[in-house]
Design a protein around this motif. Structure first.
Motif, short mmCIF file in Angstrom:
data_model
loop_
_atom_site.label_atom_id
_atom_site.label_comp_id
_atom_site.label_asym_id
_atom_site.label_seq_id
_atom_site.Cartn_x
_atom_site.Cartn_y
_atom_site.Cartn_z
N LEU A 64 -0.02 -3.69 6.89
CA LEU A 64 -1.64 -4.52 7.51
C LEU A 64 -2.09 -5.59 6.45
CD1 LEU A 64 -3.10 -5.82 10.15
CD2 LEU A 64 -4.50 -3.76 9.65
N LEU A 65 -2.60 -4.67 5.20
CA LEU A 65 -3.26 -5.98 4.07
C LEU A 65 -1.66 -6.23 3.34
CD1 LEU A 65 -4.78 -2.65 2.22
CD2 LEU A 65 -5.53 -4.21 3.82
N ASP A 66 -0.35 -5.89 2.87
CA ASP A 66 0.75 -7.27 2.76
C ASP A 66 0.09 -8.41 3.72
OD1 ASP A 66 1.86 -6.39 0.13
OD2 ASP A 66 3.30 -5.29 1.57
N SER A 67 0.64 -8.04 5.45
CA SER A 67 0.68 -9.14 5.79
C SER A 67 -0.48 -9.98 5.67
CB SER A 67 0.53 -8.36 7.41
OG SER A 67 0.32 -9.43 8.58
N LEU A 68 -2.42 -9.21 5.40
CA LEU A 68 -3.72 -10.12 4.94
C LEU A 68 -3.11 -11.18 3.04
CD1 LEU A 68 -5.82 -7.32 5.93
CD2 LEU A 68 -5.90 -9.94 6.64
N CYS A 83 -6.11 -9.43 12.22
CA CYS A 83 -6.14 -8.53 11.19
C CYS A 83 -7.21 -7.93 10.87
CB CYS A 83 -5.41 -8.89 10.00
SG CYS A 83 -3.66 -10.19 10.56
N ASP A 84 -8.29 -8.42 10.71
CA ASP A 84 -9.60 -7.76 10.21
C ASP A 84 -10.12 -6.78 11.36
OD1 ASP A 84 -11.28 -7.14 7.41
OD2 ASP A 84 -12.81 -8.29 9.15
N ASN A 122 -4.35 -4.21 -5.25
CA ASN A 122 -4.25 -5.18 -5.91
C ASN A 122 -3.78 -6.68 -5.87
OD1 ASN A 122 -5.50 -3.25 -8.07
ND2 ASN A 122 -3.76 -3.35 -9.01
N GLU A 123 -3.18 -6.82 -5.34
CA GLU A 123 -2.20 -8.23 -4.76
C GLU A 123 -3.36 -8.63 -4.09
OE1 GLU A 123 1.53 -9.42 -2.27
OE2 GLU A 123 1.91 -7.37 -3.18
N LEU A 124 -3.81 -7.92 -2.74
CA LEU A 124 -4.53 -8.26 -1.43
C LEU A 124 -5.63 -8.84 -2.82
CD1 LEU A 124 -5.58 -8.72 0.94
CD2 LEU A 124 -6.30 -6.62 1.60
N GLU A 132 -0.36 11.68 -1.18
CA GLU A 132 0.00 11.64 -2.02
C GLU A 132 1.89 11.54 -1.93
OE1 GLU A 132 2.50 15.60 -4.40
OE2 GLU A 132 0.79 16.67 -2.87
N GLY A 133 2.31 10.50 -2.92
CA GLY A 133 3.64 9.89 -3.46
C GLY A 133 2.66 8.02 -3.26
N LEU A 134 1.66 7.89 -2.52
CA LEU A 134 1.67 6.48 -2.05
C LEU A 134 0.65 6.15 -2.87
CD1 LEU A 134 1.89 6.64 1.87
CD2 LEU A 134 3.40 5.72 -0.05
N GLU A 135 0.03 6.94 -4.63
CA GLU A 135 -0.88 6.17 -4.85
C GLU A 135 -0.62 5.01 -5.23
OE1 GLU A 135 -1.51 10.45 -4.76
OE2 GLU A 135 0.04 9.35 -5.24
N MET A 136 0.42 4.56 -5.77
CA MET A 136 1.06 3.46 -6.66
C MET A 136 1.38 2.73 -5.38
SD MET A 136 0.22 4.13 -9.49
CE MET A 136 0.62 2.66 -10.16
N GLU A 137 1.64 2.42 -5.07
CA GLU A 137 1.85 1.60 -3.64
C GLU A 137 1.06 0.91 -3.31
OE1 GLU A 137 4.34 -0.99 -0.95
OE2 GLU A 137 4.34 -0.12 -2.75
N THR A 138 0.12 1.92 -3.20
CA THR A 138 -1.36 1.54 -2.41
C THR A 138 -1.86 0.88 -3.53
OG1 THR A 138 -1.23 3.43 -1.10
CG2 THR A 138 -3.34 2.39 -1.64
N LYS A 139 -2.61 1.19 -4.73
CA LYS A 139 -2.79 0.43 -6.08
C LYS A 139 -2.49 -1.06 -5.56
CE LYS A 139 -3.96 0.58 -10.74
NZ LYS A 139 -3.97 1.66 -12.07
N ARG A 140 -0.68 -1.07 -6.05
CA ARG A 140 0.03 -2.56 -6.04
C ARG A 140 -0.34 -3.40 -4.48
NH1 ARG A 140 3.35 -5.28 -3.38
NH2 ARG A 140 3.91 -3.71 -2.08
N VAL A 141 -0.50 -3.17 -3.54
CA VAL A 141 -0.79 -3.73 -2.76
C VAL A 141 -2.67 -3.80 -2.74
CG1 VAL A 141 -1.33 -3.17 0.02
CG2 VAL A 141 1.28 -2.51 -0.94
#
Length: 151
Positions: free
Chosen positions: A13-17, A60-61, A98-100, A87-96
């Motif tokens: 959803l954040l990627d979509s935003l 979306c919001d 930061n991109e948003l 656990e294990g999704l920290e970097m992907e979460t940070k990337r998404v």
């Protein structure tokens, strides 16, 4: 413990935003150019598309808020989101996240430029509209003579 599937859906959803905000940024840039060139039809088209994307963002919001509530993270700022990632999704979460945030920052800048350009050119736009309305109200022969390049 947050369900990994719900978290991944939230990241989608954040990627979509972020993509929608990127589209809004492009529209703001097109609108700025159109205003600068006095192309009112393009400005109006941009504004219509902007309204549609804004409605999409609102939906979306609302979905984002509901997902955060379901995970018990209602008041967590985007910059702190990775601290709550499974656990294990920290970097992907940070990337998404930061991109948003980056896309939103660029959008804010583009939106401000568009707003300033509109304000600066508002009087010129009003004059163009008046001339267009006068031309549309004129009899066909007069309209044709307005565009006579021999004069």
């Amino acid at each position: 413990m947050i369900d990994t599937k719900i978290w991944l859906d939230y990241l989608k959803l954040l990627d979509s935003l972020a993509k929608t905000i990127g589209q809004l940024t492009e529209l703001e840039q097109q609108k700025t150019l159109a205003v600068s060139q006095g192309r009112l039809d393009t400005v109006e088209d941009c504004m219509k598309r902007e309204q549609a994307l804004s409605l999409s963002l609102r939906g979306c919001d609302q979905k984002r808020e509901a997902m955060l509530a379901k995970m018990g993270l209602q008041n967590i700022p985007l910059r702190q989101l990775e601290q709550y990632a499974p656990e294990g999704l920290e970097m992907e979460t940070k990337r998404v996240a930061n991109e948003l945030r980056g896309k939103y920052s660029v959008f804010q800048s583009a939106s401000q430029v568009a707003r300033n350009t509109l304000e600066c050119n508002l009087r010129a736009i009003e004059r163009i509209q008046e001339k267009q309305q006068e031309g549309a109200a004129a009899p066909p022969a007069e309209r044709a003579s307005q565009y006579d390049l021999r004069a």
